[in-house]
Each structure stands twice: as C-alpha cells, then as structure tokens.
Design a protein around this motif. Structure first.
Motif, PDB file in Angstrom:
ATOM      1  N   TYR A  64       0.725  -1.168  -0.027  1.00  0.00           N
ATOM      2  CA  TYR A  64       0.131  -0.781  -0.224  1.00  0.00           C
ATOM      3  C   TYR A  64       1.013   0.761   0.249  1.00  0.00           C
ATOM      4  O   TYR A  64       0.862   1.965  -0.540  1.00  0.00           O
ATOM      5  N   TRP A  68       4.777   3.301  -6.162  1.00  0.00           N
ATOM      6  CA  TRP A  68       4.276   2.742  -7.164  1.00  0.00           C
ATOM      7  C   TRP A  68       4.370   4.010  -8.606  1.00  0.00           C
ATOM      8  O   TRP A  68       4.637   3.721  -9.457  1.00  0.00           O
ATOM      9  N   ASN A  69       4.494   5.386  -8.419  1.00  0.00           N
ATOM     10  CA  ASN A  69       4.216   5.851  -9.070  1.00  0.00           C
ATOM     11  C   ASN A  69       6.549   5.749  -9.435  1.00  0.00           C
ATOM     12  O   ASN A  69       6.282   6.593 -10.841  1.00  0.00           O
ATOM     13  N   GLU A  75      -0.949  -0.790 -16.292  1.00  0.00           N
ATOM     14  CA  GLU A  75      -2.053   0.343 -16.324  1.00  0.00           C
ATOM     15  C   GLU A  75      -3.549  -1.063 -15.739  1.00  0.00           C
ATOM     16  O   GLU A  75      -3.713  -2.275 -15.714  1.00  0.00           O
ATOM     17  N   GLY A  76      -4.197  -0.263 -14.699  1.00  0.00           N
ATOM     18  CA  GLY A  76      -4.969  -0.928 -14.031  1.00  0.00           C
ATOM     19  C   GLY A  76      -4.707  -0.866 -12.807  1.00  0.00           C
ATOM     20  O   GLY A  76      -5.743  -1.988 -11.896  1.00  0.00           O
ATOM     21  N   TRP A  77      -3.186  -1.045 -12.326  1.00  0.00           N
ATOM     22  CA  TRP A  77      -3.542  -1.704 -10.856  1.00  0.00           C
ATOM     23  C   TRP A  77      -3.203  -0.552  -9.964  1.00  0.00           C
ATOM     24  O   TRP A  77      -3.358  -0.046 -10.248  1.00  0.00           O
ATOM     25  N   ASP A  78      -4.333  -0.644  -8.895  1.00  0.00           N
ATOM     26  CA  ASP A  78      -4.798   0.568  -7.838  1.00  0.00           C
ATOM     27  C   ASP A  78      -4.835  -0.372  -6.560  1.00  0.00           C
ATOM     28  O   ASP A  78      -4.732  -1.739  -6.278  1.00  0.00           O
ATOM     29  N   VAL A  79      -5.272   0.776  -5.886  1.00  0.00           N
ATOM     30  CA  VAL A  79      -5.748  -0.572  -4.611  1.00  0.00           C
ATOM     31  C   VAL A  79      -6.730  -1.591  -4.226  1.00  0.00           C
ATOM     32  O   VAL A  79      -6.396  -2.080  -3.482  1.00  0.00           O
ATOM     33  N   THR A  80      -8.084  -0.812  -5.321  1.00  0.00           N
ATOM     34  CA  THR A  80      -9.388  -1.740  -5.034  1.00  0.00           C
ATOM     35  C   THR A  80      -8.261  -3.560  -5.718  1.00  0.00           C
ATOM     36  O   THR A  80      -8.978  -4.420  -4.651  1.00  0.00           O
ATOM     37  N   ARG A  81      -8.040  -3.184  -6.207  1.00  0.00           N
ATOM     38  CA  ARG A  81      -6.747  -4.972  -6.884  1.00  0.00           C
ATOM     39  C   ARG A  81      -5.937  -5.152  -5.701  1.00  0.00           C
ATOM     40  O   ARG A  81      -5.644  -6.593  -5.450  1.00  0.00           O
ATOM     41  N   GLN A 125       0.398  10.256  -0.172  1.00  0.00           N
ATOM     42  CA  GLN A 125       0.271  10.688  -0.669  1.00  0.00           C
ATOM     43  C   GLN A 125      -0.730  12.338  -1.035  1.00  0.00           C
ATOM     44  O   GLN A 125      -0.773  13.071  -2.094  1.00  0.00           O
TER      45      GLN A 125
END
Length: 266
Positions: A64, A68-69, A75-81, A125
């Motif tokens: 978390y 990652w930046n 593309e599409g990698w996010d907190v939800t995944r 962030q």
C-alpha cells in the motif's frame, strides 16, 4: 509530563523536518510508521507478531505504501486490486491451515492491514500532489487535527461536564468535542486566508469540520479497540505518548476521508 513534552518536541521536529524535505525520505518515514503501526495492531490482538499469517499483513501494508509512481506498473493496478488479493490470501490461510488460523483471526489481520495501510498511504500521497502544493495540504490537515485535539482537551478540562461516550472513552466530553470542532475550523480558515486563493473559505470550513469530527471518530475507534483488549496504549515506541497508532489514530481516518470525498483538490 516532562518525558511526554520532550518526546513530543523531538518527534515533532523530526517528523516535520522530513515532511518539509519531502521526497523519498518522507515516504520511507511514513512506510516505517505504517509497518510499526501494523506491528502494534497485531500485538494488540494477541496473535503472533511475526507469525506467517501476520507476514501477509506486513506485505500488504508495504505494498500500500510502495511508491508505485516511481516504477512502471501495468495499467489498471490500483488499491482495489491490491485489497482483493490481500483478502484472498488471508482467507486462503484458513483453508491451508485447516482452520488452525480461523476466519476471525484472518479477518482481524486483514482489517488491520487495510485500515493502517490505506490510512498511511493517503498521508504519504498528500505530500506528493499534481498541483505541487502537497506541503500546504499536508500541513493544513495535520495542524487542523492537532488543533482539534488541543481544543478538545483544554475545552474539556475547562468546562467539560457532559460525557461524550463514557463506555469507550470516559474522559471525553461533549463540550470538549465542540471546542475541538471550533478550533479546527478556525485553523483551517486561517490557512485559507493566507492561501492566496488556493483554498476557499467555505471549503476550509468543511475541511476543519472533517478534521475535527472524523479525527475524533478515529480516536474513539482506537479507544474502543484498546478497551476490548484491556490495554492503555498500542505501543511504547514514543515514551509518554504510547505507540504510533496512539499518535496517528486521527490521521489515518482524516486523510483518507478528505481524499475520498474530494474536499481538497489533491
């Protein structure tokens, strides 16, 4: 009291110094705080602090907070995944251990990883924003939270009579809570006045209100959790103050809240 004051000053100077510097030093500090916070959480639950299941949680918190930046992610990698994969791993543990690790224990560790990992990730962030004003937004929220805490404490001491939630936190009062809200709003409005148009007065009022109300809810959440396990502090890393979660319980609820409801243009 002397020890508490000395610890508070030294920790405050160190934290604010790295916040001013920003960049990787600050990001690493927040990651370290999150990992220590998760250690405190696991220890409070009376589960093995470095057991195999807890290690999944540490890995989740690390991911978390990972910047990652700075790397080339699909593309599409996010907190939800990440959250879903973390949940799958924790639930799978109950199967592979044949319920030696129960769903209750796995759920607790999963909850802690999400609560702490996402909370601290939003703190991180906030310092790095597209508009380049991350330091302003970070200081706005931190000072509003601290102002709310101080306002609630001193108002409660001076005129507090009506208990806010005695079953959870017997020392908090309604009068103190209201005092904390007022101080937080005043601080946020002062930031707006000197922001050069970056923050409007109406939005500043909402930010101050959120910092106070959501911050106090975060404090009560931690108090409720500690009461279940019969402990006063989450840890001892900060002499006179307790642990990381004791000091940051408001932060890890306020920062995600203002992001998610888009109170500030991060």
């Amino acid at each position: 009291m002397k020890q508490r004051l000395i610890t508070g000053v030294l920790a405050g100077v160190f934290f604010l110094g790295l916040c001013l510097i920003g960049g990787m030093p600050y990001q690493l500090l927040i990651m370290l705080m999150a990992l220590v916070g998760y250690y405190e959480f696991v220890k409070m639950t009376q589960l093995p602090s470095f057991g195999g299941t807890a290690l999944i949680g540490y890995a989740g918190v690390f991911l978390y907070l990972f910047p990652w930046n700075r790397v080339d992610m699909p593309e599409g990698w996010d907190v939800t995944r990440l959250t879903w994969l973390l949940m799958l791993l924790f639930m799978s543990v109950t199967v592979f251990t044949k319920n030696r690790i129960t769903i209750k224990e796995a759920s607790l560790l999963f909850l802690g990883a999400v609560y702490i990992g996402i909370g601290f990730s939003y703190i991180s962030q906030s310092r790095v924003t597209e508009d380049g004003n991350g330091l302003f937004w970070t200081f706005l929220l931190l000072v509003s939270i601290w102002g709310s805490d101080a306002g609630a404490y001193f108002t409660g001491k001076a005129i507090g009579k009506t208990k806010l939630w005695p079953a959870i936190s017997p020392n908090k009062t309604v009068e103190g809570a209201i005092g904390g809200v007022v101080i937080a709003i005043v601080i946020s409005v002062i930031f707006a006045v000197f922001s050069g148009g970056l923050l409007s007065i109406p939005r500043a009022v909402l930010v101050g209100l959120a910092a106070a109300v959501v911050g106090q809810i975060g404090d009560l959440i931690q108090s409720a959790y500690k009461r279940v396990y019969g402990i006063k502090d989450s840890g001892k890393i900060l002499p006179g103050h307790g642990g990381i979660l004791d000091r940051c319980d408001s932060w890890i609820t306020v920062f995600p809240f203002v992001h998610l409801v888009m109170l500030l243009p991060f």
